[in-house]
Design a protein around this motif. Structure first.
Motif, PDB file in Angstrom:
ATOM      1  N   LEU A 226     105.693  73.921  36.315  1.00  0.00           N
ATOM      2  CA  LEU A 226     105.445  74.850  37.410  1.00  0.00           C
ATOM      3  C   LEU A 226     105.003  74.150  38.681  1.00  0.00           C
ATOM      4  O   LEU A 226     105.441  74.507  39.778  1.00  0.00           O
ATOM      5  CB  LEU A 226     104.371  75.871  36.989  1.00  0.00           C
ATOM      6  CG  LEU A 226     104.846  77.075  36.185  1.00  0.00           C
ATOM      7  CD1 LEU A 226     103.653  77.927  35.794  1.00  0.00           C
ATOM      8  CD2 LEU A 226     105.851  77.895  36.968  1.00  0.00           C
ATOM      9  N   ASP A 227     104.129  73.146  38.539  1.00  0.00           N
ATOM     10  CA  ASP A 227     103.637  72.486  39.749  1.00  0.00           C
ATOM     11  C   ASP A 227     104.752  71.757  40.478  1.00  0.00           C
ATOM     12  O   ASP A 227     104.784  71.730  41.711  1.00  0.00           O
ATOM     13  CB  ASP A 227     102.487  71.532  39.416  1.00  0.00           C
ATOM     14  CG  ASP A 227     102.830  70.551  38.313  1.00  0.00           C
ATOM     15  OD1 ASP A 227     103.941  70.640  37.752  1.00  0.00           O
ATOM     16  OD2 ASP A 227     101.982  69.687  38.005  1.00  0.00           O
ATOM     17  N   GLU A 228     105.711  71.193  39.738  1.00  0.00           N
ATOM     18  CA  GLU A 228     106.840  70.517  40.380  1.00  0.00           C
ATOM     19  C   GLU A 228     107.747  71.524  41.069  1.00  0.00           C
ATOM     20  O   GLU A 228     108.251  71.265  42.172  1.00  0.00           O
ATOM     21  CB  GLU A 228     107.636  69.713  39.348  1.00  0.00           C
ATOM     22  CG  GLU A 228     106.893  68.519  38.786  1.00  0.00           C
ATOM     23  CD  GLU A 228     107.753  67.700  37.854  1.00  0.00           C
ATOM     24  OE1 GLU A 228     109.004  67.871  37.881  1.00  0.00           O
ATOM     25  OE2 GLU A 228     107.197  66.894  37.088  1.00  0.00           O
ATOM     26  N   LEU A 229     107.962  72.673  40.430  1.00  0.00           N
ATOM     27  CA  LEU A 229     108.821  73.696  41.028  1.00  0.00           C
ATOM     28  C   LEU A 229     108.184  74.262  42.287  1.00  0.00           C
ATOM     29  O   LEU A 229     108.866  74.483  43.304  1.00  0.00           O
ATOM     30  CB  LEU A 229     109.088  74.814  40.013  1.00  0.00           C
ATOM     31  CG  LEU A 229     109.991  75.956  40.484  1.00  0.00           C
ATOM     32  CD1 LEU A 229     111.342  75.432  40.948  1.00  0.00           C
ATOM     33  CD2 LEU A 229     110.156  76.988  39.370  1.00  0.00           C
ATOM     34  N   ASP A 242      97.194  81.010  35.870  1.00  0.00           N
ATOM     35  CA  ASP A 242      95.807  80.580  35.924  1.00  0.00           C
ATOM     36  C   ASP A 242      95.011  81.119  34.739  1.00  0.00           C
ATOM     37  O   ASP A 242      93.999  80.550  34.348  1.00  0.00           O
ATOM     38  CB  ASP A 242      95.159  81.068  37.230  1.00  0.00           C
ATOM     39  CG  ASP A 242      95.780  80.386  38.446  1.00  0.00           C
ATOM     40  OD1 ASP A 242      96.347  79.299  38.274  1.00  0.00           O
ATOM     41  OD2 ASP A 242      95.688  80.963  39.544  1.00  0.00           O
ATOM     42  N   GLU A 243      95.465  82.240  34.187  1.00  0.00           N
ATOM     43  CA  GLU A 243      94.756  82.857  33.073  1.00  0.00           C
ATOM     44  C   GLU A 243      95.385  82.504  31.732  1.00  0.00           C
ATOM     45  O   GLU A 243      94.775  82.712  30.691  1.00  0.00           O
ATOM     46  CB  GLU A 243      94.753  84.382  33.244  1.00  0.00           C
ATOM     47  CG  GLU A 243      94.136  84.831  34.580  1.00  0.00           C
ATOM     48  CD  GLU A 243      94.251  86.322  34.782  1.00  0.00           C
ATOM     49  OE1 GLU A 243      94.778  86.992  33.860  1.00  0.00           O
ATOM     50  OE2 GLU A 243      93.814  86.823  35.826  1.00  0.00           O
ATOM     51  N   GLU A 244      96.582  81.990  31.713  1.00  0.00           N
ATOM     52  CA  GLU A 244      97.272  81.634  30.487  1.00  0.00           C
ATOM     53  C   GLU A 244      97.521  80.130  30.454  1.00  0.00           C
ATOM     54  O   GLU A 244      97.536  79.457  31.483  1.00  0.00           O
ATOM     55  CB  GLU A 244      98.617  82.380  30.392  1.00  0.00           C
ATOM     56  CG  GLU A 244      98.498  83.895  30.447  1.00  0.00           C
ATOM     57  CD  GLU A 244      98.008  84.490  29.150  1.00  0.00           C
ATOM     58  OE1 GLU A 244      98.012  83.753  28.136  1.00  0.00           O
ATOM     59  OE2 GLU A 244      97.621  85.670  29.139  1.00  0.00           O
ATOM     60  N   ASP A 245      97.712  79.607  29.250  1.00  0.00           N
ATOM     61  CA  ASP A 245      98.016  78.191  29.084  1.00  0.00           C
ATOM     62  C   ASP A 245      99.512  77.996  29.297  1.00  0.00           C
ATOM     63  O   ASP A 245     100.280  77.868  28.346  1.00  0.00           O
ATOM     64  CB  ASP A 245      97.594  77.729  27.690  1.00  0.00           C
ATOM     65  CG  ASP A 245      97.756  76.230  27.514  1.00  0.00           C
ATOM     66  OD1 ASP A 245      97.910  75.531  28.537  1.00  0.00           O
ATOM     67  OD2 ASP A 245      97.740  75.755  26.367  1.00  0.00           O
ATOM     68  N   VAL A 246      99.937  78.005  30.559  1.00  0.00           N
ATOM     69  CA  VAL A 246     101.350  77.936  30.916  1.00  0.00           C
ATOM     70  C   VAL A 246     101.589  76.720  31.791  1.00  0.00           C
ATOM     71  O   VAL A 246     100.887  76.508  32.779  1.00  0.00           O
ATOM     72  CB  VAL A 246     101.791  79.215  31.671  1.00  0.00           C
ATOM     73  CG1 VAL A 246     103.228  79.081  32.138  1.00  0.00           C
ATOM     74  CG2 VAL A 246     101.636  80.429  30.779  1.00  0.00           C
ATOM     75  N   ASP A 247     102.579  75.923  31.425  1.00  0.00           N
ATOM     76  CA  ASP A 247     102.897  74.717  32.191  1.00  0.00           C
ATOM     77  C   ASP A 247     104.288  74.745  32.789  1.00  0.00           C
ATOM     78  O   ASP A 247     104.565  74.037  33.754  1.00  0.00           O
ATOM     79  CB  ASP A 247     102.773  73.470  31.301  1.00  0.00           C
ATOM     80  CG  ASP A 247     101.352  73.272  30.798  1.00  0.00           C
ATOM     81  OD1 ASP A 247     100.418  73.424  31.600  1.00  0.00           O
ATOM     82  OD2 ASP A 247     101.186  72.975  29.594  1.00  0.00           O
ATOM     83  N   ILE A 253     107.661  82.944  32.699  1.00  0.00           N
ATOM     84  CA  ILE A 253     108.505  84.135  32.573  1.00  0.00           C
ATOM     85  C   ILE A 253     108.171  84.900  31.299  1.00  0.00           C
ATOM     86  O   ILE A 253     108.129  86.134  31.291  1.00  0.00           O
ATOM     87  CB  ILE A 253     109.996  83.735  32.606  1.00  0.00           C
ATOM     88  CG1 ILE A 253     110.342  83.153  33.988  1.00  0.00           C
ATOM     89  CG2 ILE A 253     110.890  84.919  32.285  1.00  0.00           C
ATOM     90  CD1 ILE A 253     111.736  82.592  34.089  1.00  0.00           C
ATOM     91  N   VAL A 254     107.899  84.173  30.202  1.00  0.00           N
ATOM     92  CA  VAL A 254     107.510  84.827  28.952  1.00  0.00           C
ATOM     93  C   VAL A 254     106.192  85.571  29.133  1.00  0.00           C
ATOM     94  O   VAL A 254     106.020  86.692  28.641  1.00  0.00           O
ATOM     95  CB  VAL A 254     107.411  83.802  27.811  1.00  0.00           C
ATOM     96  CG1 VAL A 254     106.783  84.424  26.568  1.00  0.00           C
ATOM     97  CG2 VAL A 254     108.784  83.250  27.468  1.00  0.00           C
TER      98      VAL A 254
END
Length: 300
Positions: A226-229, A242-247, A253-254
């Motif tokens: 996400l940070d690269e996008l 910020d609230e989920e463990d998403v990278d 999207i999920v």
């Protein structure tokens, strides 16, 4: 009369420079610490010059850097289990050849019953030498198996790179706390953390993780961080991460959809940015088309 300067030894040994399979080479002098390869060697061995290098090298966690060898862990660079390409020991010769042809890899892991029972790997060169060029004979996959490394996800990639160099094994399987396979790492994955993306003739034409199709629209690999996008597009995608463990984009999207959306579905975030699922299977998203709303479109 001055003599021709001697080139420094390759930090990974002669096998990384000229023999992809890890053929042994003669020992050479260690590189100077002032050179790029010297800094590379120091990063692996914890040389005295490293603290000074940390001050001048890029500090971004995503930018290629020697410091990544001592900062990033295996779990940060491994191919997830869901994206691994592997084969059962029961696979037929024709199917194994098709697997190599379809994915363009030179090494494929082999397992017994499932991925959590790995046996080793098969190298394309071994398969070609034993069963290609008109060769005949019974196909026995176990006779071609090569060893792989088994490593924890918490291992620093610099330590793993050293082990691959010393043992001349260029593939490792990431093992979780229960002994199951959690992912896969190759020596190319590790080197790319230092020198950047390595493209070869087998890389697909889609190449880049993010392709600008037209102003305000991108075709993106779902596994793109996400940070690269966000850095590439210049837009904050969503605060949900910020609230989920998403990278990754796929993970975001999920979270937004609260399920794995299928091909053709469109998910919209709070800012109105649309994510159209271009390619997916029942377990994961593969490619996404990202569109900006009219109010965020760049002025022509």
């Amino acid at each position: 009369m001055s003599s021709e300067p001697r080139l420094p030894a390759h930090p990974l040994g002669d096998d990384a420079a000229s023999a992809p399979d890890g053929a042994a080479g003669d020992e050479r002098d260690q590189p100077s610490s002032r050179s790029f390869f010297g800094r590379f060697f120091d990063a692996l061995t914890g040389g005295e010059d490293e603290p000074a290098q940390e001050e001048i090298l890029p500090q971004s966690s995503t930018a290629p850097s020697i410091i990544n060898l001592r900062r990033k862990r295996v779990e940060d660079v491994a191919v997830p289990k869901a994206e691994m390409v592997a084969a059962s020991e029961e696979i037929a010769l024709h199917d194994l050849v098709e697997l190599f042809r379809e994915h363009g890899f030179s090494r494929i892991p082999i397992y017994h019953d499932n991925l959590d029972s790995p046996l080793g790997m098969v190298h394309l060169k071994d398969l070609a030498l034993k069963h290609g060029f008109g060769a005949s004979g019974p196909f026995e996959i176990r006779t071609m198996l090569r060893e792989v490394l088994y490593v924890p996800p918490s291992m620093y990639i610099g330590v793993l790179l050293q082990q691959m160099q010393q043992r001349r094994i260029h593939m490792a399987l990431v093992i979780d706390e229960y002994g199951g396979v959690d992912g896969l790492v190759t020596i190319e994955d590790l080197i790319e953390q230092v020198i950047g993306q390595i493209e070869d003739e087998h890389d697909e034409a889609e190449g880049s993780m993010c392709v600008l199709e037209k102003p305000g629209q991108w075709l993106v690999q779902a596994r793109m961080p996400l940070d690269e996008l966000e850095e590439k597009t210049g837009f904050r995608l969503d605060d949900a991460s910020d609230e989920e463990d998403v990278d990754t984009l796929g993970g975001l999207i999920v979270v937004l959809a609260e399920r794995v959306p299928q091909r053709g579905e469109i998910v919209t975030n709070e800012a109105g940015i649309q994510f159209e699922v271009v390619e997916a299977d029942p377990r994961r998203i593969k490619r996404v088309r990202m569109r900006l709303p009219e109010e965020l479109m760049p002025e022509s």
